[in-house]
Design a protein around this motif. Structure first.
Motif, mmCIF file in Angstrom:
data_model
loop_
_atom_site.group_PDB
_atom_site.id
_atom_site.type_symbol
_atom_site.label_atom_id
_atom_site.label_comp_id
_atom_site.label_asym_id
_atom_site.label_seq_id
_atom_site.Cartn_x
_atom_site.Cartn_y
_atom_site.Cartn_z
ATOM 1 N N ILE A 32 0.788 -1.350 0.089
ATOM 2 C CA ILE A 32 -0.018 0.029 -0.111
ATOM 3 C C ILE A 32 0.948 1.362 -0.042
ATOM 4 C CG2 ILE A 32 -1.671 1.412 1.485
ATOM 5 C CD1 ILE A 32 -2.980 -1.284 2.270
ATOM 6 N N SER A 33 2.095 1.062 0.642
ATOM 7 C CA SER A 33 2.905 2.623 0.745
ATOM 8 C C SER A 33 3.393 2.596 -0.389
ATOM 9 C CB SER A 33 4.050 2.130 1.636
ATOM 10 O OG SER A 33 3.638 2.116 3.030
ATOM 11 N N SER A 34 3.840 1.693 -1.156
ATOM 12 C CA SER A 34 4.369 1.847 -2.598
ATOM 13 C C SER A 34 3.269 2.370 -3.411
ATOM 14 C CB SER A 34 4.648 0.608 -3.125
ATOM 15 O OG SER A 34 5.309 0.577 -4.601
ATOM 16 N N VAL A 35 2.124 1.889 -3.570
ATOM 17 C CA VAL A 35 1.019 2.390 -4.503
ATOM 18 C C VAL A 35 0.528 3.757 -4.107
ATOM 19 C CG1 VAL A 35 -1.452 2.187 -4.942
ATOM 20 C CG2 VAL A 35 0.152 0.030 -4.588
ATOM 21 N N LEU A 36 0.552 4.044 -2.939
ATOM 22 C CA LEU A 36 0.034 5.478 -2.528
ATOM 23 C C LEU A 36 1.291 6.554 -2.612
ATOM 24 C CD1 LEU A 36 -1.643 4.859 0.888
ATOM 25 C CD2 LEU A 36 -2.750 5.433 -1.422
ATOM 26 N N GLU A 37 2.412 5.918 -2.451
ATOM 27 C CA GLU A 37 3.773 7.067 -2.690
ATOM 28 C C GLU A 37 3.476 7.466 -4.119
ATOM 29 O OE1 GLU A 37 7.348 6.676 0.345
ATOM 30 O OE2 GLU A 37 7.194 5.002 -1.152
ATOM 31 N N LYS A 38 3.380 6.519 -5.091
ATOM 32 C CA LYS A 38 3.282 6.756 -6.638
ATOM 33 C C LYS A 38 1.954 7.818 -6.763
ATOM 34 C CE LYS A 38 5.460 2.554 -8.096
ATOM 35 N NZ LYS A 38 5.400 1.333 -8.787
ATOM 36 N N LEU A 39 0.897 7.565 -6.205
ATOM 37 C CA LEU A 39 -0.155 8.418 -6.426
ATOM 38 C C LEU A 39 0.016 9.734 -6.127
ATOM 39 C CD1 LEU A 39 -3.181 8.471 -7.448
ATOM 40 C CD2 LEU A 39 -3.986 7.597 -5.252
ATOM 41 N N VAL A 40 0.484 9.976 -4.899
ATOM 42 C CA VAL A 40 0.828 11.168 -4.029
ATOM 43 C C VAL A 40 1.807 11.833 -5.025
ATOM 44 C CG1 VAL A 40 1.797 12.390 -2.337
ATOM 45 C CG2 VAL A 40 0.033 10.696 -1.887
ATOM 46 N N PRO A 82 3.742 16.638 6.315
ATOM 47 C CA PRO A 82 4.809 15.975 7.405
ATOM 48 C C PRO A 82 5.792 15.379 7.112
ATOM 49 C CG PRO A 82 2.397 15.342 7.400
ATOM 50 C CD PRO A 82 2.509 15.923 5.998
ATOM 51 N N ASN A 83 6.816 15.574 7.785
ATOM 52 C CA ASN A 83 8.362 15.094 7.513
ATOM 53 C C ASN A 83 8.435 13.699 7.754
ATOM 54 O OD1 ASN A 83 8.277 15.500 10.068
ATOM 55 N ND2 ASN A 83 9.990 17.159 10.009
ATOM 56 N N ILE A 84 7.650 12.896 7.683
ATOM 57 C CA ILE A 84 7.530 11.461 7.826
ATOM 58 C C ILE A 84 6.938 10.736 6.731
ATOM 59 C CG2 ILE A 84 5.122 11.426 9.113
ATOM 60 C CD1 ILE A 84 6.284 9.051 10.821
ATOM 61 N N SER A 85 7.621 9.851 6.317
ATOM 62 C CA SER A 85 7.121 9.088 5.094
ATOM 63 C C SER A 85 6.066 8.399 5.203
ATOM 64 C CB SER A 85 8.514 8.215 4.395
ATOM 65 O OG SER A 85 8.586 7.191 5.055
ATOM 66 N N ILE A 86 5.293 7.936 4.103
ATOM 67 C CA ILE A 86 4.210 7.198 4.012
ATOM 68 C C ILE A 86 4.576 5.712 4.461
ATOM 69 C CG2 ILE A 86 2.515 5.928 2.763
ATOM 70 C CD1 ILE A 86 2.328 8.472 1.013
ATOM 71 N N PRO A 87 5.379 5.081 4.167
ATOM 72 C CA PRO A 87 5.988 3.945 4.655
ATOM 73 C C PRO A 87 5.877 3.874 6.462
ATOM 74 C CG PRO A 87 6.995 4.076 2.713
ATOM 75 C CD PRO A 87 6.303 5.478 3.103
ATOM 76 N N ASN A 88 6.686 4.841 6.656
ATOM 77 C CA ASN A 88 7.228 4.963 8.334
ATOM 78 C C ASN A 88 5.866 5.158 8.983
ATOM 79 O OD1 ASN A 88 10.055 4.367 7.863
ATOM 80 N ND2 ASN A 88 10.334 6.411 7.802
ATOM 81 N N TYR A 89 4.974 6.029 8.489
ATOM 82 C CA TYR A 89 3.638 6.404 8.822
ATOM 83 C C TYR A 89 2.608 5.255 9.121
ATOM 84 C CZ TYR A 89 -0.200 9.611 10.409
ATOM 85 O OH TYR A 89 -1.158 10.444 11.004
ATOM 86 N N TYR A 189 -9.769 -6.039 -4.225
ATOM 87 C CA TYR A 189 -8.720 -4.899 -3.820
ATOM 88 C C TYR A 189 -7.423 -5.607 -3.412
ATOM 89 C CZ TYR A 189 -11.465 -0.817 -3.851
ATOM 90 O OH TYR A 189 -12.593 0.151 -4.536
ATOM 91 N N CYS A 190 -7.291 -6.698 -2.789
ATOM 92 C CA CYS A 190 -5.969 -7.507 -2.439
ATOM 93 C C CYS A 190 -5.423 -7.665 -3.902
ATOM 94 C CB CYS A 190 -6.344 -8.537 -1.621
ATOM 95 S SG CYS A 190 -6.568 -8.324 -0.005
ATOM 96 N N PHE A 191 -6.134 -8.404 -4.710
ATOM 97 C CA PHE A 191 -5.700 -8.561 -6.077
ATOM 98 C C PHE A 191 -5.156 -7.290 -6.810
ATOM 99 C CE2 PHE A 191 -6.510 -9.346 -10.564
ATOM 100 C CZ PHE A 191 -5.591 -10.620 -10.773
ATOM 101 N N HIS A 192 -5.783 -6.572 -6.903
ATOM 102 C CA HIS A 192 -5.626 -4.939 -7.536
ATOM 103 C C HIS A 192 -4.177 -4.600 -6.869
ATOM 104 C CE1 HIS A 192 -5.275 -0.942 -8.762
ATOM 105 N NE2 HIS A 192 -5.333 -0.562 -7.474
ATOM 106 N N LEU A 193 -4.103 -4.756 -5.582
ATOM 107 C CA LEU A 193 -2.712 -4.232 -4.885
ATOM 108 C C LEU A 193 -1.425 -5.153 -5.439
ATOM 109 C CD1 LEU A 193 -3.864 -3.333 -1.294
ATOM 110 C CD2 LEU A 193 -3.221 -1.755 -3.193
ATOM 111 N N GLU A 194 -1.845 -6.487 -5.545
ATOM 112 C CA GLU A 194 -0.761 -7.394 -5.762
ATOM 113 C C GLU A 194 -0.379 -7.008 -7.327
ATOM 114 O OE1 GLU A 194 -2.339 -11.004 -3.031
ATOM 115 O OE2 GLU A 194 -2.744 -10.933 -5.061
ATOM 116 N N GLN A 195 -1.580 -6.939 -8.258
ATOM 117 C CA GLN A 195 -1.074 -6.666 -9.570
ATOM 118 C C GLN A 195 -0.296 -5.495 -9.730
ATOM 119 O OE1 GLN A 195 -1.788 -9.759 -10.806
ATOM 120 N NE2 GLN A 195 -1.989 -8.694 -12.296
#
Length: 223
Positions: A32-40, A82-89, A189-195
């Motif tokens: 989820i972090s990877s997907v959201l970081e790209k979107l953001v 915020p100065n905290i990354s999405i993965p760390n958050y 949604y699990c399948f979508h995230l995996e894809q």
């Protein structure tokens, strides 16, 4: 704190160490972090481009995004990212709240539903952290038999209890209180995230730790 519009440059005050979960970080958080970081990142660039256009978006005196982007997510906006990354958050939320990994999938579902219900409102670096802690907290109330209260989630997330209470209500109304998710939708949604990970050459599977019956028979009293 986030509540004041300024994320602290010093570390956020930690809950008591005894409350921290020491189990390995679930794969779903990385996905989820990877997907959201790209979107953001993509949306931040779009906002930057629109800001540079004479007839593009406007910022009010508080730095809040206005037209032509939608205002639906304005309640979740801070003055600066915020100065905290999405993965760390996300890892922080998981570590101290000990919510089930499925809560992060459900939180992602809520964010995606917001995107479809309010397509002119973008997920950006100014609102993603508040949205995440609010969505995961609501998801934990829906999925987990035992969960922490709003005050604890606020402490972990770096916002005030009063603000998180307000954000929770804002989220529920934006979703039209549609917080239940069927097992079929959950699996989709699990399948979508995996894809999404496979596209990037990474074969990671989302932990499916929730039973089909448990999802289908969700009954929530937060309406």
């Amino acid at each position: 704190m986030l509540a004041t519009g300024d994320y602290p440059t010093h570390p956020i005050r930690q809950p008591d160490p005894i409350q921290a979960d020491t189990t390995p970080t679930p794969r779903v958080l990385n996905i989820i972090s990877s997907v959201l970081e790209k979107l953001v990142a993509r949306n931040d660039k779009l906002v930057e481009v629109l800001t540079e256009q004479p007839d593009g978006l406007n910022l009010d005196r508080n730095g809040t995004i206005s037209a032509p982007l939608g205002k639906s997510l304005n309640a979740f906006h801070g003055v600066r990212a915020p100065n905290i990354s999405i993965p760390n958050y996300l890892e922080r939320i998981y570590k101290y709240t000990n919510c089930s990994p499925s809560c992060f999938v459900l939180g992602y579902v809520y964010i995606d539903r917001l995107a479809h219900k309010h397509p002119d409102s973008l997920l950006v670096s100014l609102n993603v952290h508040r949205l995440l802690v609010t969505c995961v907290m609501v998801a934990s109330k829906v999925l987990d038999d035992v969960h922490y209260n709003n005050a604890f989630y606020a402490r972990v997330g770096g916002v005030s209890n009063a603000e998180l209470n307000r954000l929770e209500l804002e989220l529920l109304f934006l979703l039209d209180f549609g917080v239940a998710v069927s097992s079929q939708v959950f699996e989709t949604y699990c399948f979508h995230l995996e894809q999404e990970m496979l596209i990037n050459g990474v074969d990671q599977k989302v932990e499916r730790v929730i039973s089909r019956v448990a999802v289908d028979e969700i009954v929530t009293d937060i309406r």
